[in-house]
Design a protein around this motif. Structure first.
Motif: not given
Length: 191
Positions: A154-173
């Motif tokens: 269905k086009g779903e995926c796990d992103y393999p990156v572990l971020y130290a801070e919440p991703h800017p896309v998420v925080l902005r929203a």
């Protein structure tokens, strides 16, 4: 799932920031209550996970239109979507010296969770989204038991990156949205 941290410096996964405000009194008081009943960091990590998963309703499940994004607000207001709940869990873990970072899945929406690293261990994803019929996320160190398995067909995926801070896309929203309906419009499904 093998995660790739954005930095090898584990200290980055202990930092307090605007979203993961683990120095805030609400976070510190909650961490102190949770740590009082456990003997080790694994027990504390489990208690923090279960506390966020079970006592902070996912705002969709509770039909709560309020948007929270700062860990202290999530804990004080007892509401949040998966990303906000991840911020709260990361803050509680970091408050007790447990490195925690942010990881994501591309589902029909962008789903957020955390990964933690206990002494001598590896990064392990944990999903504090909240359980309901058909969702059974559990604190596990031996294998993952997340809320949602990805469906590549269905086009779903796990992103393999572990971020130290919440991703800017998420925080902005989260910061711009005035309610949950607007949040879904602002929150992209891809990073």
């Amino acid at each position: 799932m093998q995660l790739t941290p954005v930095t090898a410096d584990e200290a980055a996964y202990l930092v307090a920031d605007a979203a993961v405000d683990h120095t805030h009194p609400v976070v510190r008081e909650t961490a102190a209550r949770l740590s009082a009943g456990v003997d080790d960091l694994t027990g504390y990590a489990r208690a923090a996970f279960e506390f966020v998963r079970d006592t902070v309703p996912h705002s969709v499940d509770a039909d709560d239109p309020r948007i929270t994004w700062r860990a202290s607000d999530v804990l004080a207001r007892r509401t949040g979507i998966c990303h906000a709940k991840a911020h709260a869990l990361a803050a509680l873990l970091r408050a007790e010296g447990i490195p925690a970072g942010f990881c994501y899945q591309k589902l029909d929406v962008l789903h957020g969770m955390i990964a933690l690293k206990l002494p001598g261990g590896r990064w392990v994803r944990q999903d504090p989204r909240g359980n309901k019929p058909g969702v059974n996320a559990q604190f596990r160190l031996d294998r993952e038991q997340l809320a949602w398995p990805v469906r590549p067909e269905k086009g779903e995926c796990d992103y393999p990156v572990l971020y130290a801070e919440p991703h800017p896309v998420v925080l902005r929203a989260l910061r711009l949205a005035t309610d949950r309906a607007e949040l879904w419009r602002l929150l992209d499904t891809a990073l």
